[in-house]
Write a protein that holds these residues in place. Structure first.
Motif, PDB file in Angstrom:
ATOM      1  N   MET A   1      37.565  37.492  56.280  1.00  0.00           N
ATOM      2  CA  MET A   1      37.352  37.784  57.679  1.00  0.00           C
ATOM      3  C   MET A   1      37.179  39.291  57.858  1.00  0.00           C
ATOM      4  SD  MET A   1      39.811  36.541  60.706  1.00  0.00           S
ATOM      5  CE  MET A   1      39.774  37.282  62.263  1.00  0.00           C
ATOM      6  N   THR A   2      36.098  39.683  58.519  1.00  0.00           N
ATOM      7  CA  THR A   2      35.856  41.109  58.749  1.00  0.00           C
ATOM      8  C   THR A   2      36.456  41.537  60.078  1.00  0.00           C
ATOM      9  OG1 THR A   2      33.738  40.677  59.791  1.00  0.00           O
ATOM     10  CG2 THR A   2      33.707  41.088  57.425  1.00  0.00           C
ATOM     11  N   ARG A   3      36.888  42.749  60.095  1.00  0.00           N
ATOM     12  CA  ARG A   3      37.469  43.317  61.314  1.00  0.00           C
ATOM     13  C   ARG A   3      36.362  43.739  62.263  1.00  0.00           C
ATOM     14  NH1 ARG A   3      42.044  47.452  59.183  1.00  0.00           N
ATOM     15  NH2 ARG A   3      43.773  46.129  59.783  1.00  0.00           N
ATOM     16  N   PRO A   4      36.593  43.571  63.544  1.00  0.00           N
ATOM     17  CA  PRO A   4      35.598  44.084  64.496  1.00  0.00           C
ATOM     18  C   PRO A   4      35.607  45.610  64.479  1.00  0.00           C
ATOM     19  CG  PRO A   4      37.509  43.189  65.653  1.00  0.00           C
ATOM     20  CD  PRO A   4      37.714  42.905  64.193  1.00  0.00           C
ATOM     21  N   ALA A   5      34.445  46.181  64.737  1.00  0.00           N
ATOM     22  CA  ALA A   5      34.340  47.641  64.773  1.00  0.00           C
ATOM     23  C   ALA A   5      35.154  48.172  65.948  1.00  0.00           C
ATOM     24  CB  ALA A   5      32.887  48.050  64.925  1.00  0.00           C
ATOM     25  N   PRO A   6      35.799  49.325  65.761  1.00  0.00           N
ATOM     26  CA  PRO A   6      36.540  49.906  66.888  1.00  0.00           C
ATOM     27  C   PRO A   6      35.582  50.256  68.019  1.00  0.00           C
ATOM     28  CG  PRO A   6      36.532  51.407  65.012  1.00  0.00           C
ATOM     29  CD  PRO A   6      35.858  50.153  64.568  1.00  0.00           C
ATOM     30  N   PRO A   7      36.067  50.184  69.242  1.00  0.00           N
ATOM     31  CA  PRO A   7      35.189  50.518  70.369  1.00  0.00           C
ATOM     32  C   PRO A   7      34.863  52.010  70.395  1.00  0.00           C
ATOM     33  CG  PRO A   7      37.435  50.182  71.131  1.00  0.00           C
ATOM     34  CD  PRO A   7      37.411  49.838  69.664  1.00  0.00           C
ATOM     35  N   LEU A   8      33.745  52.319  71.027  1.00  0.00           N
ATOM     36  CA  LEU A   8      33.361  53.717  71.196  1.00  0.00           C
ATOM     37  C   LEU A   8      34.145  54.315  72.358  1.00  0.00           C
ATOM     38  CD1 LEU A   8      29.488  53.337  70.852  1.00  0.00           C
ATOM     39  CD2 LEU A   8      31.115  54.067  69.103  1.00  0.00           C
ATOM     40  N   ARG A   9      34.758  55.445  72.122  1.00  0.00           N
ATOM     41  CA  ARG A   9      35.497  56.132  73.179  1.00  0.00           C
ATOM     42  C   ARG A   9      34.526  56.857  74.104  1.00  0.00           C
ATOM     43  NH1 ARG A   9      39.446  59.400  69.303  1.00  0.00           N
ATOM     44  NH2 ARG A   9      37.535  59.306  68.071  1.00  0.00           N
ATOM     45  N   PRO A  10      34.890  56.990  75.363  1.00  0.00           N
ATOM     46  CA  PRO A  10      34.022  57.735  76.285  1.00  0.00           C
ATOM     47  C   PRO A  10      33.788  59.159  75.776  1.00  0.00           C
ATOM     48  CG  PRO A  10      35.743  56.586  77.494  1.00  0.00           C
ATOM     49  CD  PRO A  10      36.077  56.456  76.027  1.00  0.00           C
ATOM     50  N   GLU A  11      32.541  59.571  75.783  1.00  0.00           N
ATOM     51  CA  GLU A  11      32.140  60.920  75.370  1.00  0.00           C
ATOM     52  C   GLU A  11      32.719  61.338  74.016  1.00  0.00           C
ATOM     53  OE1 GLU A  11      32.190  63.896  78.432  1.00  0.00           O
ATOM     54  OE2 GLU A  11      31.488  62.470  79.936  1.00  0.00           O
ATOM     55  N   PHE A  12      32.807  60.391  73.095  1.00  0.00           N
ATOM     56  CA  PHE A  12      33.337  60.682  71.754  1.00  0.00           C
ATOM     57  C   PHE A  12      32.530  61.781  71.068  1.00  0.00           C
ATOM     58  CE2 PHE A  12      30.079  57.507  71.025  1.00  0.00           C
ATOM     59  CZ  PHE A  12      29.421  57.996  69.911  1.00  0.00           C
ATOM     60  N   TRP A  13      31.261  61.931  71.425  1.00  0.00           N
ATOM     61  CA  TRP A  13      30.384  62.905  70.782  1.00  0.00           C
ATOM     62  C   TRP A  13      30.793  64.340  71.069  1.00  0.00           C
ATOM     63  CZ3 TRP A  13      28.945  59.388  74.474  1.00  0.00           C
ATOM     64  CH2 TRP A  13      28.683  59.885  75.749  1.00  0.00           C
ATOM     65  N   THR A  14      31.717  64.549  71.993  1.00  0.00           N
ATOM     66  CA  THR A  14      32.193  65.905  72.270  1.00  0.00           C
ATOM     67  C   THR A  14      33.388  66.276  71.391  1.00  0.00           C
ATOM     68  OG1 THR A  14      33.680  65.180  74.045  1.00  0.00           O
ATOM     69  CG2 THR A  14      31.411  65.750  74.673  1.00  0.00           C
ATOM     70  N   LEU A  15      33.935  65.307  70.694  1.00  0.00           N
ATOM     71  CA  LEU A  15      35.099  65.536  69.834  1.00  0.00           C
ATOM     72  C   LEU A  15      34.685  66.221  68.532  1.00  0.00           C
ATOM     73  CD1 LEU A  15      36.788  62.021  70.173  1.00  0.00           C
ATOM     74  CD2 LEU A  15      37.481  64.147  71.311  1.00  0.00           C
ATOM     75  N   PRO A  16      35.614  66.880  67.861  1.00  0.00           N
ATOM     76  CA  PRO A  16      35.309  67.409  66.523  1.00  0.00           C
ATOM     77  C   PRO A  16      34.922  66.244  65.598  1.00  0.00           C
ATOM     78  CG  PRO A  16      37.381  68.319  67.338  1.00  0.00           C
ATOM     79  CD  PRO A  16      36.977  67.236  68.291  1.00  0.00           C
ATOM     80  N   LEU A  17      33.996  66.491  64.700  1.00  0.00           N
ATOM     81  CA  LEU A  17      33.497  65.427  63.830  1.00  0.00           C
ATOM     82  C   LEU A  17      34.592  64.725  63.040  1.00  0.00           C
ATOM     83  CD1 LEU A  17      30.215  67.052  62.497  1.00  0.00           C
ATOM     84  CD2 LEU A  17      30.463  65.286  64.254  1.00  0.00           C
ATOM     85  N   ASN A  18      35.606  65.460  62.632  1.00  0.00           N
ATOM     86  CA  ASN A  18      36.669  64.842  61.824  1.00  0.00           C
ATOM     87  C   ASN A  18      37.590  63.936  62.638  1.00  0.00           C
ATOM     88  OD1 ASN A  18      38.153  66.756  63.193  1.00  0.00           O
ATOM     89  ND2 ASN A  18      38.885  67.809  61.353  1.00  0.00           N
ATOM     90  N   ARG A  19      37.377  63.869  63.945  1.00  0.00           N
ATOM     91  CA  ARG A  19      38.186  62.983  64.795  1.00  0.00           C
ATOM     92  C   ARG A  19      37.444  61.692  65.145  1.00  0.00           C
ATOM     93  NH1 ARG A  19      40.519  65.643  69.575  1.00  0.00           N
ATOM     94  NH2 ARG A  19      41.201  63.519  69.954  1.00  0.00           N
ATOM     95  N   LEU A  20      36.203  61.561  64.683  1.00  0.00           N
ATOM     96  CA  LEU A  20      35.430  60.362  64.975  1.00  0.00           C
ATOM     97  C   LEU A  20      35.810  59.223  64.034  1.00  0.00           C
ATOM     98  CD1 LEU A  20      31.833  61.824  65.480  1.00  0.00           C
ATOM     99  CD2 LEU A  20      33.663  61.531  67.166  1.00  0.00           C
ATOM    100  N   ASN A  21      35.858  58.014  64.576  1.00  0.00           N
ATOM    101  CA  ASN A  21      36.065  56.863  63.694  1.00  0.00           C
ATOM    102  C   ASN A  21      34.708  56.495  63.090  1.00  0.00           C
ATOM    103  OD1 ASN A  21      34.682  54.836  65.342  1.00  0.00           O
ATOM    104  ND2 ASN A  21      36.469  54.852  66.695  1.00  0.00           N
ATOM    105  N   PRO A  22      34.667  55.649  62.071  1.00  0.00           N
ATOM    106  CA  PRO A  22      33.392  55.334  61.416  1.00  0.00           C
ATOM    107  C   PRO A  22      32.312  54.800  62.357  1.00  0.00           C
ATOM    108  CG  PRO A  22      35.212  54.596  60.051  1.00  0.00           C
ATOM    109  CD  PRO A  22      35.807  55.042  61.372  1.00  0.00           C
ATOM    110  N   THR A  23      32.680  54.017  63.341  1.00  0.00           N
ATOM    111  CA  THR A  23      31.699  53.483  64.292  1.00  0.00           C
ATOM    112  C   THR A  23      31.119  54.606  65.142  1.00  0.00           C
ATOM    113  OG1 THR A  23      32.892  51.384  64.354  1.00  0.00           O
ATOM    114  CG2 THR A  23      31.350  51.809  66.149  1.00  0.00           C
ATOM    115  N   GLU A  24      31.961  55.520  65.585  1.00  0.00           N
ATOM    116  CA  GLU A  24      31.498  56.659  66.375  1.00  0.00           C
ATOM    117  C   GLU A  24      30.610  57.578  65.523  1.00  0.00           C
ATOM    118  OE1 GLU A  24      35.295  56.899  69.423  1.00  0.00           O
ATOM    119  OE2 GLU A  24      35.369  58.007  67.535  1.00  0.00           O
ATOM    120  N   TRP A  25      31.008  57.782  64.274  1.00  0.00           N
ATOM    121  CA  TRP A  25      30.221  58.612  63.363  1.00  0.00           C
ATOM    122  C   TRP A  25      28.800  58.071  63.258  1.00  0.00           C
ATOM    123  CZ3 TRP A  25      30.453  63.213  61.026  1.00  0.00           C
ATOM    124  CH2 TRP A  25      29.541  63.463  59.993  1.00  0.00           C
ATOM    125  N   GLU A  26      28.666  56.792  63.007  1.00  0.00           N
ATOM    126  CA  GLU A  26      27.341  56.181  62.870  1.00  0.00           C
ATOM    127  C   GLU A  26      26.573  56.243  64.186  1.00  0.00           C
ATOM    128  OE1 GLU A  26      25.739  55.101  60.116  1.00  0.00           O
ATOM    129  OE2 GLU A  26      27.446  55.789  58.943  1.00  0.00           O
TER     130      GLU A  26
END
Length: 152
Positions: free
Chosen positions: A1-26
């Motif tokens: 069973m695969t895990r669902p991808a974490p949701p995208l946080r509002p305005e995640f693109w303003t965060l430092p890159l090292n704080r992004l989860n894999p879904t936000e990174w992509e």
């Protein structure tokens, strides 16, 4: 069973890159396809020249990799972009690249799909490679100099 991808946080693109989860990174990718253009790096000057010669896996219409998940099986030297590698690779990425911009502490452009809300805004703004690339299998590597384009 695969895990669902974490949701995208509002305005995640303003965060430092090292704080992004894999879904936000992509999701940060604007889908321009510029990183899939073959480049020439001149060893004597370390200068990077972009060509309009596309990687064999680039879909010239969608500007996305046709086999992204398994691309390294077909293109072993395809870049592995991550928060850990961006500092070594940023110079090589197009100047409009969201990963490069955020690494440099700059905001995304208004045409970026995360800002515009439209996945086609990158194409409408003329910021993608849609429709103007040449497949790499059509050009011998020794002729790549003939396909150099201005910095992106």
């Amino acid at each position: 069973m695969t895990r669902p991808a974490p949701p995208l946080r509002p305005e995640f693109w303003t965060l430092p890159l090292n704080r992004l989860n894999p879904t936000e990174w992509e999701a940060l990718c604007d889908g321009c396809g510029k990183c899939c253009l073959n480049k020439i790096e001149y060893e004597d000057t370390n200068e990077i020249a972009f060509t309009n010669i596309a990687c064999k896996l680039l879909d010239g219409q969608s500007c996305r990799c046709s086999n992204y998940e398994i691309r390294h099986q077909f293109v072993p030297d395809c870049v592995r972009l991550s928060p850990k590698t961006i500092s070594k690779i940023a110079y090589w990425m197009p100047s409009t690249c969201a990963y490069r911009l955020r690494h440099q502490g700059q905001p995304l452009f208004d045409w970026h799909p995360l800002i515009s809300g439209d996945p086609d805004s990158v194409h409408a703004a003329g910021q993608s490679v849609q429709g103007w690339t040449v497949p790499e299998f059509n050009v011998p590597e020794e002729d790549w100099d003939d396909y150099i384009i201005e910095d992106l």
